[in-house]
Design a protein around this motif. Sequence first.
Motif, PDB file in Angstrom:
ATOM      1  N   VAL A   1       0.833  -1.210   0.000  1.00 53.84           N
ATOM      2  CA  VAL A   1       0.000   0.000   0.000  1.00 53.84           C
ATOM      3  C   VAL A   1       0.864   1.255   0.000  1.00 53.84           C
ATOM      4  N   PHE A   2       1.890   1.281   0.846  1.00 55.89           N
ATOM      5  CA  PHE A   2       2.765   2.456   0.902  1.00 55.89           C
ATOM      6  C   PHE A   2       3.517   2.634  -0.420  1.00 55.89           C
ATOM      7  N   ARG A   3       3.972   1.528  -0.997  1.00 60.60           N
ATOM      8  CA  ARG A   3       4.697   1.600  -2.265  1.00 60.60           C
ATOM      9  C   ARG A   3       3.799   2.171  -3.369  1.00 60.60           C
ATOM     10  N   LYS A   4       2.550   1.752  -3.403  1.00 63.39           N
ATOM     11  CA  LYS A   4       1.609   2.274  -4.395  1.00 63.39           C
ATOM     12  C   LYS A   4       1.404   3.774  -4.242  1.00 63.39           C
ATOM     13  N   ASN A   5       1.584   4.255  -3.021  1.00 62.04           N
ATOM     14  CA  ASN A   5       1.408   5.682  -2.761  1.00 62.04           C
ATOM     15  C   ASN A   5       2.724   6.441  -2.756  1.00 62.04           C
ATOM     16  N   GLY A   6       3.785   5.795  -3.263  1.00 63.10           N
ATOM     17  CA  GLY A   6       5.054   6.481  -3.463  1.00 63.10           C
ATOM     18  C   GLY A   6       5.899   6.673  -2.232  1.00 63.10           C
ATOM     19  N   SER A   7       5.720   5.845  -1.202  1.00 65.38           N
ATOM     20  CA  SER A   7       6.530   5.984   0.007  1.00 65.38           C
ATOM     21  C   SER A   7       6.929   4.608   0.535  1.00 65.38           C
ATOM     22  N   ASP A   8       7.800   4.606   1.507  1.00 60.15           N
ATOM     23  CA  ASP A   8       8.282   3.361   2.108  1.00 60.15           C
ATOM     24  C   ASP A   8       7.603   3.129   3.449  1.00 60.15           C
ATOM     25  N   TYR A   9       7.339   1.883   3.729  1.00 61.32           N
ATOM     26  CA  TYR A   9       6.710   1.497   4.985  1.00 61.32           C
ATOM     27  C   TYR A   9       7.775   1.073   5.980  1.00 61.32           C
ATOM     28  N   ARG A  10       7.763   1.656   7.140  1.00 61.59           N
ATOM     29  CA  ARG A  10       8.672   1.266   8.216  1.00 61.59           C
ATOM     30  C   ARG A  10       7.937   0.289   9.131  1.00 61.59           C
ATOM     31  N   GLU A  11       8.373  -0.945   9.122  1.00 56.12           N
ATOM     32  CA  GLU A  11       7.663  -2.009   9.816  1.00 56.12           C
ATOM     33  C   GLU A  11       7.818  -1.870  11.332  1.00 56.12           C
ATOM     34  N   PRO A  12       6.731  -2.098  12.078  1.00 55.09           N
ATOM     35  CA  PRO A  12       6.833  -2.072  13.540  1.00 55.09           C
ATOM     36  C   PRO A  12       7.381  -3.393  14.055  1.00 55.09           C
ATOM     37  N   ARG A  13       7.836  -3.396  15.277  1.00 52.75           N
ATOM     38  CA  ARG A  13       8.164  -4.632  15.952  1.00 52.75           C
ATOM     39  C   ARG A  13       7.000  -4.999  16.869  1.00 52.75           C
ATOM     40  N   LEU A  14       6.906  -6.260  17.191  1.00 50.67           N
ATOM     41  CA  LEU A  14       5.837  -6.746  18.066  1.00 50.67           C
ATOM     42  C   LEU A  14       6.466  -7.581  19.167  1.00 50.67           C
ATOM     43  N   GLN A  15       6.150  -7.254  20.399  1.00 51.65           N
ATOM     44  CA  GLN A  15       6.682  -8.016  21.527  1.00 51.65           C
ATOM     45  C   GLN A  15       5.558  -8.813  22.186  1.00 51.65           C
ATOM     46  N   VAL A  16       5.770 -10.114  22.282  1.00 46.77           N
ATOM     47  CA  VAL A  16       4.872 -10.982  23.031  1.00 46.77           C
ATOM     48  C   VAL A  16       5.452 -11.114  24.433  1.00 46.77           C
ATOM     49  N   PHE A  17       4.660 -10.791  25.444  1.00 41.66           N
ATOM     50  CA  PHE A  17       5.148 -10.865  26.818  1.00 41.66           C
ATOM     51  C   PHE A  17       4.145 -11.632  27.671  1.00 41.66           C
TER      52      PHE A  17
ATOM     53  N   ASP B   1       8.403   3.641  21.060  1.00 37.43           N
ATOM     54  CA  ASP B   1       9.359   2.684  20.487  1.00 37.43           C
ATOM     55  C   ASP B   1       8.822   2.009  19.233  1.00 37.43           C
ATOM     56  N   GLN B   2       7.609   2.434  18.800  1.00 39.57           N
ATOM     57  CA  GLN B   2       6.965   1.904  17.603  1.00 39.57           C
ATOM     58  C   GLN B   2       6.870   0.375  17.663  1.00 39.57           C
ATOM     59  N   LYS B   3       6.351  -0.099  18.804  1.00 35.54           N
ATOM     60  CA  LYS B   3       6.159  -1.525  19.009  1.00 35.54           C
ATOM     61  C   LYS B   3       4.712  -1.821  19.399  1.00 35.54           C
ATOM     62  N   VAL B   4       4.247  -2.966  18.954  1.00 32.72           N
ATOM     63  CA  VAL B   4       2.989  -3.542  19.419  1.00 32.72           C
ATOM     64  C   VAL B   4       3.326  -4.511  20.547  1.00 32.72           C
ATOM     65  N   TYR B   5       2.525  -4.479  21.617  1.00 31.24           N
ATOM     66  CA  TYR B   5       2.737  -5.368  22.754  1.00 31.24           C
ATOM     67  C   TYR B   5       1.475  -6.194  22.985  1.00 31.24           C
ATOM     68  N   ILE B   6       1.658  -7.475  23.256  1.00 34.11           N
ATOM     69  CA  ILE B   6       0.497  -8.317  23.526  1.00 34.11           C
ATOM     70  C   ILE B   6       0.865  -9.466  24.455  1.00 34.11           C
ATOM     71  N   ASP B   7       0.057  -9.655  25.482  1.00 33.59           N
ATOM     72  CA  ASP B   7       0.095 -10.847  26.313  1.00 33.59           C
ATOM     73  C   ASP B   7      -0.968 -11.780  25.732  1.00 33.59           C
ATOM     74  N   LEU B   8      -0.558 -12.970  25.303  1.00 37.73           N
ATOM     75  CA  LEU B   8      -1.457 -13.847  24.563  1.00 37.73           C
ATOM     76  C   LEU B   8      -2.618 -14.361  25.403  1.00 37.73           C
ATOM     77  N   SER B   9      -2.566 -14.165  26.714  1.00 31.60           N
ATOM     78  CA  SER B   9      -3.716 -14.547  27.539  1.00 31.60           C
ATOM     79  C   SER B   9      -4.947 -13.709  27.186  1.00 31.60           C
ATOM     80  N   PHE B  10      -4.708 -12.567  26.540  1.00 38.68           N
ATOM     81  CA  PHE B  10      -5.828 -11.730  26.085  1.00 38.68           C
ATOM     82  C   PHE B  10      -6.761 -12.506  25.168  1.00 38.68           C
TER      83      PHE B  10
END
Length: 288
Positions: A97-113, A136-145
Motif C-alpha cells: 500500500v505504501f509503495r503504491k502511494n510512493g513511500s516506504d513502509y517502516r515495519e513495527p516490531r511486536l513483543q509478546v510478553f 518505540d513503535q512496538k505492538v505489545y500483547i500478552d497472549l492470555s488476552f
Amino acid sequence: MRLGGQRESGNVEDRRGIGGGGLAVGGGLGTIVVVVLALLFGVDPSQFLGDGGGGMPGGPAPASQPAGAPGQPPADDEDIRFVRRVLGSTEDVWNEVFRKNGSDYREPRLQVFKGVADTACGRAGAAVGPFYCPGDQKVYIDLSFYDDLQSKLGAPGDFAQAYVIAHEVGHHIQTLLGTSEKVTNMQRRAGETQANQLSVRLELQADCYAGVWGFYAKQRNILDPGDLEEALGAASAIGDDRLQRQAQGHVVPDSFTHGSSEQRVRWFRQGFDSGDVRRCDTFSARSF
C-alpha cells in the motif's frame, strides 16, 4: 485462516518467561472493571501504566534468555508462529500500500510478553491488554488476552485474534502518517468530551485500517468462510457501549474513547469492503 504457508515476520520478540523488572501483577482478571481495561485495546498505555516509582524506564530491556532456557517457550511454539504469520501478512500488505502511494513502509516490531513488559511508554501489566507504543513503535500483547476475548466476550476464532494485531498495526500507520501526533496536540487544547471524541475517531480509523488489511488478506486467499464474521464479532464485543453496559449497567456516550459496537463494525467493514485507505478518513466524516 489459511496461514500455513505464509511468511513469518522477523520482527516479533518473544519475551514470555523473561522477568519484567519486578512489577507485581494482581491476581488475574477477576473483576469486570479490570476485564474492561484489558479489552479496550488500542489505548494510549500511559493512561494505565505504572512507573514503579521511577518514571518511565530509560534503561535497556532485560537481556533475552537463550532458547530452551527454563520458563522460555520453544521458538516454534504454534502461538508465536501464528503471531509471526499475522504480522508478516500485515507487513506484506502495508509495504504494498505504501509503495503504491510512493513511500516506504517502516515495519513495527511486536513483543509478546507474559505478565509485564517494559516499554518506552512505561511498564505495562497484562490487564492493559494489547497496545501500541509510539515511543518505540512496538505492538505489545500478552497472549492470555485471546483467552479472555473468547471466554469472557464470546469472540472466538483466529481471524478475531488477527484483527487485534491488525488494529494495533493500524495505530502504527497513524504514527507514520503523523495522525497520532496531530490528535494528541488537538486533545491538549480540547475539553474532556471533545478529547474523547478525537480518541474515538482515532480508534475507528485504526479499525478501518485493520479492515484494509483484511481486504488484501481476502484477495490473497488466506481467509476461510466465516472469518469476516469472527472479526466483526470481535469489533462488536469491544465497543464502548457494550463494555460499559457489562461493567456498570448503563452507557455514557460522552465518555466513549473507542467507539460503539456499531461504529467499530461499520468502520472495519469500510476498510474491508473497499481496501482503500482514503475511505478511512474518520476525521473528515460528519458522522462517525
